[in-house]
Design a protein around this motif. Sequence first.
Motif, mmCIF file in Angstrom:
data_model
loop_
_atom_site.group_PDB
_atom_site.id
_atom_site.type_symbol
_atom_site.label_atom_id
_atom_site.label_comp_id
_atom_site.label_asym_id
_atom_site.label_seq_id
_atom_site.Cartn_x
_atom_site.Cartn_y
_atom_site.Cartn_z
ATOM 1 N N VAL A 1 -17.423 88.396 34.283
ATOM 2 C CA VAL A 1 -17.324 88.392 35.759
ATOM 3 C C VAL A 1 -15.810 88.659 35.746
ATOM 4 C CG1 VAL A 1 -17.387 87.133 37.618
ATOM 5 C CG2 VAL A 1 -19.244 87.229 36.348
ATOM 6 N N ILE A 2 -15.076 87.774 35.037
ATOM 7 C CA ILE A 2 -13.440 88.020 35.304
ATOM 8 C C ILE A 2 -13.251 89.400 35.163
ATOM 9 C CG2 ILE A 2 -11.224 87.466 34.358
ATOM 10 C CD1 ILE A 2 -12.091 84.595 34.038
ATOM 11 N N SER A 3 -13.467 89.967 34.216
ATOM 12 C CA SER A 3 -13.077 91.343 33.720
ATOM 13 C C SER A 3 -13.600 92.427 35.015
ATOM 14 C CB SER A 3 -13.295 92.059 32.571
ATOM 15 O OG SER A 3 -14.529 91.716 32.021
ATOM 16 N N ALA A 4 -15.135 92.027 35.338
ATOM 17 C CA ALA A 4 -15.591 93.146 36.278
ATOM 18 C C ALA A 4 -14.646 92.922 37.577
ATOM 19 C CB ALA A 4 -16.999 92.355 36.454
ATOM 20 N N LEU A 5 -14.334 91.577 37.901
ATOM 21 C CA LEU A 5 -13.704 91.472 39.292
ATOM 22 C C LEU A 5 -12.172 92.191 39.080
ATOM 23 C CD1 LEU A 5 -14.510 87.909 40.382
ATOM 24 C CD2 LEU A 5 -15.202 90.281 41.217
ATOM 25 N N LEU A 6 -11.691 92.112 37.743
ATOM 26 C CA LEU A 6 -10.269 92.751 37.434
ATOM 27 C C LEU A 6 -10.538 94.140 37.855
ATOM 28 C CD1 LEU A 6 -7.808 91.472 36.469
ATOM 29 C CD2 LEU A 6 -8.366 92.368 34.213
ATOM 30 N N PHE A 7 -11.633 94.832 37.479
ATOM 31 C CA PHE A 7 -11.641 96.083 37.256
ATOM 32 C C PHE A 7 -11.774 96.507 38.761
ATOM 33 C CE2 PHE A 7 -14.938 99.585 37.950
ATOM 34 C CZ PHE A 7 -14.322 100.666 37.334
ATOM 35 N N LEU A 8 -12.645 95.958 39.512
ATOM 36 C CA LEU A 8 -12.904 96.118 41.128
ATOM 37 C C LEU A 8 -11.542 96.023 41.878
ATOM 38 C CD1 LEU A 8 -16.557 94.630 41.544
ATOM 39 C CD2 LEU A 8 -15.964 97.066 41.321
ATOM 40 N N GLY A 9 -10.810 94.915 41.456
ATOM 41 C CA GLY A 9 -9.464 94.690 42.033
ATOM 42 C C GLY A 9 -8.661 95.822 41.851
ATOM 43 N N ILE A 10 -8.627 96.323 40.687
ATOM 44 C CA ILE A 10 -7.637 97.603 40.262
ATOM 45 C C ILE A 10 -8.226 98.897 41.077
ATOM 46 C CG2 ILE A 10 -7.056 99.111 38.396
ATOM 47 C CD1 ILE A 10 -7.398 96.674 36.736
ATOM 48 N N MET A 11 -9.536 98.670 41.067
ATOM 49 C CA MET A 11 -9.863 99.998 41.879
ATOM 50 C C MET A 11 -9.711 99.952 43.261
ATOM 51 S SD MET A 11 -11.154 101.704 39.571
ATOM 52 C CE MET A 11 -11.905 103.271 40.386
ATOM 53 N N ALA A 12 -9.899 98.731 43.772
ATOM 54 C CA ALA A 12 -9.359 98.616 45.150
ATOM 55 C C ALA A 12 -7.688 98.957 45.555
ATOM 56 C CB ALA A 12 -9.907 97.300 45.744
ATOM 57 N N LEU A 13 -7.018 98.591 44.350
ATOM 58 C CA LEU A 13 -5.525 98.604 44.650
ATOM 59 C C LEU A 13 -5.236 100.083 44.251
ATOM 60 C CD1 LEU A 13 -4.225 95.583 43.024
ATOM 61 C CD2 LEU A 13 -4.259 96.091 45.407
ATOM 62 N N ILE B 1 -2.536 103.943 45.457
ATOM 63 C CA ILE B 1 -1.711 104.637 44.645
ATOM 64 C C ILE B 1 -2.165 106.111 44.588
ATOM 65 C CG2 ILE B 1 -0.975 104.761 42.172
ATOM 66 C CD1 ILE B 1 -1.599 101.756 42.146
ATOM 67 N N VAL B 2 -3.346 106.080 44.379
ATOM 68 C CA VAL B 2 -3.859 107.481 44.240
ATOM 69 C C VAL B 2 -4.472 107.951 45.711
ATOM 70 C CG1 VAL B 2 -6.132 108.822 43.307
ATOM 71 C CG2 VAL B 2 -5.091 106.842 41.895
ATOM 72 N N PRO B 3 -3.945 108.882 46.143
ATOM 73 C CA PRO B 3 -4.239 109.432 47.328
ATOM 74 C C PRO B 3 -5.747 109.924 47.654
ATOM 75 C CG PRO B 3 -2.914 111.281 46.217
ATOM 76 C CD PRO B 3 -3.155 109.920 45.217
ATOM 77 N N VAL C 1 -15.501 97.903 47.667
ATOM 78 C CA VAL C 1 -14.264 98.451 47.115
ATOM 79 C C VAL C 1 -14.678 100.104 47.150
ATOM 80 C CG1 VAL C 1 -13.503 99.144 44.830
ATOM 81 C CG2 VAL C 1 -13.866 96.741 45.463
ATOM 82 N N VAL C 2 -15.688 100.583 46.819
ATOM 83 C CA VAL C 2 -16.198 101.928 46.907
ATOM 84 C C VAL C 2 -15.893 102.495 48.599
ATOM 85 C CG1 VAL C 2 -17.890 103.667 46.821
ATOM 86 C CG2 VAL C 2 -17.658 101.932 44.878
ATOM 87 N N ASN C 3 -16.200 101.592 49.346
ATOM 88 C CA ASN C 3 -16.250 102.028 50.727
ATOM 89 C C ASN C 3 -14.881 101.841 51.121
ATOM 90 O OD1 ASN C 3 -18.799 102.645 52.506
ATOM 91 N ND2 ASN C 3 -19.348 101.096 50.925
ATOM 92 N N SER C 4 -13.877 101.263 50.623
ATOM 93 C CA SER C 4 -12.637 101.210 50.991
ATOM 94 C C SER C 4 -11.903 102.277 50.584
ATOM 95 C CB SER C 4 -11.779 99.764 50.464
ATOM 96 O OG SER C 4 -11.724 100.257 49.062
ATOM 97 N N TRP C 5 -12.344 103.333 49.699
ATOM 98 C CA TRP C 5 -11.550 104.259 49.119
ATOM 99 C C TRP C 5 -11.405 105.425 50.165
ATOM 100 C CZ3 TRP C 5 -14.481 104.822 44.032
ATOM 101 C CH2 TRP C 5 -14.004 103.833 43.187
ATOM 102 N N VAL C 6 -12.447 105.681 51.052
ATOM 103 C CA VAL C 6 -12.360 106.765 51.912
ATOM 104 C C VAL C 6 -12.574 106.205 53.379
ATOM 105 C CG1 VAL C 6 -13.601 108.679 52.824
ATOM 106 C CG2 VAL C 6 -13.590 108.359 50.356
ATOM 107 N N SER C 7 -11.475 106.357 54.154
ATOM 108 C CA SER C 7 -11.630 105.906 55.639
ATOM 109 C C SER C 7 -11.367 107.397 56.468
ATOM 110 C CB SER C 7 -10.540 104.895 55.852
ATOM 111 O OG SER C 7 -9.380 105.453 55.823
ATOM 112 N N GLY C 8 -11.894 107.017 57.742
ATOM 113 C CA GLY C 8 -11.619 108.320 58.492
ATOM 114 C C GLY C 8 -10.179 108.287 59.270
#
Lengths: 382, 538, 417
Positions: A348-360, A364-366, C40-47
């Motif tokens: 769970v910790i690593s899963a949340l870490l992954f999701l956190g990185i993806m959210a962040l 960074i990534v446009p 998280v997935v939904n936060s990637w794309v916004s209008g």
Amino acid sequence: MAGEVTPQGEGARSLHLRKLRVQWQIVTLQVLATLSLVWMYMEVVSTYVVGSIDHTQLFDTLESGLGTELPLGDWLTGGGNEGLARFYVPMGLGLGLGGAMALLAFQTPKFQQRVKLGFIIGLIAILAGRFVLGYAWQLVSDGWSAPGNNVLQLLEWPLLMMLSFIIMTFYLLPIITGTKGIWGLSRRGVAWSIGFTLLFLGVHAILTFPLIRSQLGSYGSQLTTLEIIVSEPTVFGLVTAQQFSLILIACLMMVFQESAFGVIRQLEYAYRLPESCKRDPEYVSQMDNLLNGHLRHTAIFLSLTVVATTIALGFHAVLLDWVNGITGSQWAAQVGESIELTLTYGLVISALLFLGIMALLRFIVPWQRFWGLIESSFTTRE
Amino acid sequence: MEEKPRFNRRRLALQFAFWFVLLMLLSTVVSKVINVGKDEGQSAYGDDWNDMSAFRLDINEMGIETKSLVSSPLLLADIEDPANTTFIIAGVERDTISLPQFSSDGFLTFASEDGYSPAEVNAIKEFVFAGGDVLVMDDFGYSSSIAESFGVRFKGVQLYDTVYVTELDYNFVWMCVQESPCGMDGTQLDPNTVENHSRWAISDGGAHICKVYDGRAIAKSDAGVCEQHWKDGAIQYNASYQVLLNNITGIDILPNTKTGMGATQIRSVTSAEATIDVNGDGEIWVGSEQNAETPDLWGQFNLSIEVCISQDCNFRDGGRITFIADGSALINALYDYEGYNDGDYGKADKPIPENDNRKWAMDYIVDSLVDPEATGESADVPEVAPNAMVIFDESRHIQPSIASESYNTIYFLLVYFTGEGLAMLLLFIILFITFEGVLLKKKDPEPWRHVFSIIYYGFGDANRYTYYAKSNKIKQVFLSKVRNQNGLSREEFDSLPARDLQGMISDPVLVKFVFENRNYSLEQTVAIVKRIKVWGRT
Amino acid sequence: MWTRKAAFTFTGGIALILIGMMISNHQMMILGLAFIAFIVVNSWVSGHGDVEVQRTLSADNLYKGDDLYVELLVTNRSRRKTQQLEVYDNVPHEMKLRSGLNQMRLNLKPGESARIRYVLRCPLRGHYSVGPVSLRYRNTFNLSVDEMYVDHHSDIIIFPQIRDVEEAFIRSRTAKMYTGATTLRTPGPGTEFYSLREYVPGDPFKNINWKAFARTGELMINEKCRDAVTDLYIILDSRDIARIGTVLKNPLEMGTVAAASLASFFIQRRDSVSLTIYDEKLSFLPPDTGDKQYFKILSSLAGVAPRGTMPLQAVTNSLAARFSRGSPVFIISSCEGDGTVPSAVRDLVGRGHEVTVLSPSSIDFERLVSRIPRMSYEVLKIERQNRLTSLAGFGSQVIDWMPDMDLSQALLQVRGY
């Protein structure tokens, strides 16, 4: 700025509910919601219910307890079949019942009232009709007396019938309310369906909690428990088949919810538009855009959710490889072998870490620009 | 003009003080929790001379799965098969994090005991009761809470014995795993004083599995767990163990403690001339009684104690905990002395003498994890249980980096909040409050809707209505009318004689109304107003 | 910004993970993880609200009660879709939506436009501004909401209604005042030649007398006679007390209609009209004629709001010097709460002005919104009659204007008490 303002136009298409309801995007979303509901139900049932606490077993227990055959035939209840096959016919019945309820919801109040009245009268007739007639005959032939045993026995069949129906309905509640919600545009129906499924999962989770399960004795041991973490990941090399099944349950629930609510939300918007706007081609074409966008997002985002959850659950292996590769440290070794990983904490910790990185990564990534590039390459500028 | 806000020194100083204090408090807490860099060792996953990697690899080679426990022994409650699991605590280098929890009596406490919190000790006890084996090796560390719950106590101060390795120094003490102490013959351990293990070597229920198969002719491939005792085509079990220890302490048995365990047996003792430096000053002062002059102790002390559920400590029932008075008994330098002397773990200052540490440790693991179904009747020596597992407690080892320390701390908090009663309750409350917070505070923007509203306040002064119903006001209004009607100025009208005015009014009722001060009823007033209204129309 | 649903999904996800851990249930944990992954997935794309907005109105100014047609053109100038965007045109709440809707939910493709058309009814005079345009991006699954606005405004002036008063003046018993246009022998804008004078910088070229220039070699200007006979002065009472009544029927509202109608009538007859509005301060529009003056008067009247307590005497005193001698003065006032009215009127009459007092009956307007005891009403009414009688006594024409009376009808009531 003053200028020539043309009045609202009127096109061939309009946003009236009866027309929108048959529009392909709406129907597709509804079909998608129904399919995900059925699939989710089947996943839940095959994971937790079949062979453990399914309705055929309950019927068998009842039959052996009461010493009599229940009036519903095996072909109807799915008795005698193995595995998921026990649920095929009941599920069809549930879908039919839900659909009929949805259909009824669109009839005139008068018609609805008639149908409900007819149903209640029918129910009373089935329940008490033979008994009343039998008792009346007894009163006529024997004079004033309490109902005899043979008359009372006339109540047995209808009562058992009702009991069987109630049990079936209870098992099929998510399907019935869900179908009614999707096709009858009822938020409450969808919420009931999801609520009931979550409630079942919650109660099941509590009952299979080792402490409580041990208290339940033989009943507890009948409940299916999941031993999923220990085995080797087989799905994409990330998660076990059973984990993937659980991910599917979660994501299908979201597909069902979002498609069903999405349809209701969009139709509600269209319904509330003034008459002139409903006929305005501008509103009609934007409604098309909205529905297309909704469909596209449902497909893309929810698929991505499945992928993201799957990767997140398999991320601990990747993380440990990285740590080991980068540091080769004592820590990587001890974390890699840690019992916490086996017992899901690390997972769970690593899963949340992954999701956190993806959210962040959003910062960074446009994504937006990337997404825009894809979109603009598909659409022509007007 | 508004004055420009002044640079507020007082406010700035207060803010600075606040953040300073907060930072101090935080760093104090963090420094208690996070303890990085002091690589003290005894980790089964480190390769230094003072780690235990050799021991772990040997276990792996036996086909036994090894696991680490990096958060908290609370997790032992979740082990599926405790009977085939051995939990090894080697050196408790750090205290537990003091978090509130329920004590065994159900009261709210802060973990004040050393090393392990009551809930953790309880989890370890439950593990033992469920058939698990625990090996606690510690000297001056924080293992007192766990020891005391099994009726023993680590002295926690250094013990010196005459039976030591003279070529090294007095810190390297021999522990002969036997009932009576072994002795020295000059500068070497006297082989004549070395005996056998007091349980493993006795052919009863508590015998070691290799003792059961001792003397049986078996091919090496069939020697199973007793492979290290296979020699010349047969199992030749040798139950004497000269275990080399370094910097040790003594273990006391606490009299009359109710632990619920079946047997507490001493497995090894020091010689009768051993001393304990109670005040830790590096000098030994002993006398007939312990006082300020002679604070240290002298005599025979226990080095290893085994506490079992069953009376005979048999491997089938399991449920045993073994205490060794040295946290470093199985470190690479002692356990794999050959490798150490060869420089596998860095340059060796002095060679470590040959010892039975590895032999004892392997036999301990075999005794713990041999298939409990084995009856001794099979032709081949049984293997370890199919799901046998050794868990190393790494939760009380100081971590080498801030990342690993933080990771482990997160683990600890997660395990604590999802495993300890009070913490779970707290977590539930926090979750509940969060949900309530979201419910109350999180508002979605309202849907837009054009509202046509013309709010307009067009009321007059309603207080004047009663004033205009008073006869004085009515009189005044009437007189104004009379004046206007007759085209008189205010001054002319004021100087008019009463008789003339009466003549102008000419209505006797109105004349009376003007000239007589008396109270009028409502009806009368209404009638007068009506008269005034029509007055002068003709 | 996260919506309530997103906040619930997130906290629910975390709660499911933690509770799942507590009771060792994988389904709960995975459900929780899936919830968080969904967010998280939904936060990637916004209008986005990067749109161009252009609003077209059917008119920049119109009369009270007229309909205003609005068209809002929303164009996506960016290179990506707007996603689900709600567009809302902020319309003043004093305007009523007659047809269409001032909002639309849309999802514009790059370069695509959408037109939002709606019709507003403007029941109140005033200066209004339609806009800004509010935009609200909403995630498909209602997980996030971002609000923006495009600062695009369209100003509009709603003039008071114009009533036809011609008939009233034709039939009026006091026609003396309304003599119609005769040439005044004073220079000013007009049609008839007055004199020739030297060119002064700033004079329009069209007025240059080229023949005279050819003759004398100097630039000469044709000066015209002023056409108007009359400088009509309208004084409107916009004090706080003028608000009494309903939103559409109160002395001020009636007063603005009267002032606008009178101005319209006289300017059409090419007279010069001046407007004075007094409330907490005094605003004076010098007499002039023509469309420009007409527009100025209507604009001033559109913006009038009840406030202040300036006495009429103060107005007449400060303006006395500016009033053309003998010109008619129209005072539109309820004459309530101002003790200086009689003396002000007397002074004006004394200076030779023909004064007409058009007085909306304040107490009758008050009666529309408040329950006045019958007797108090009668006494108040008598008091008002006294006041009007005294004004008439000073030689002014007085019109007692009742709420349900049409303006032309009221003007026929002119009488000297």
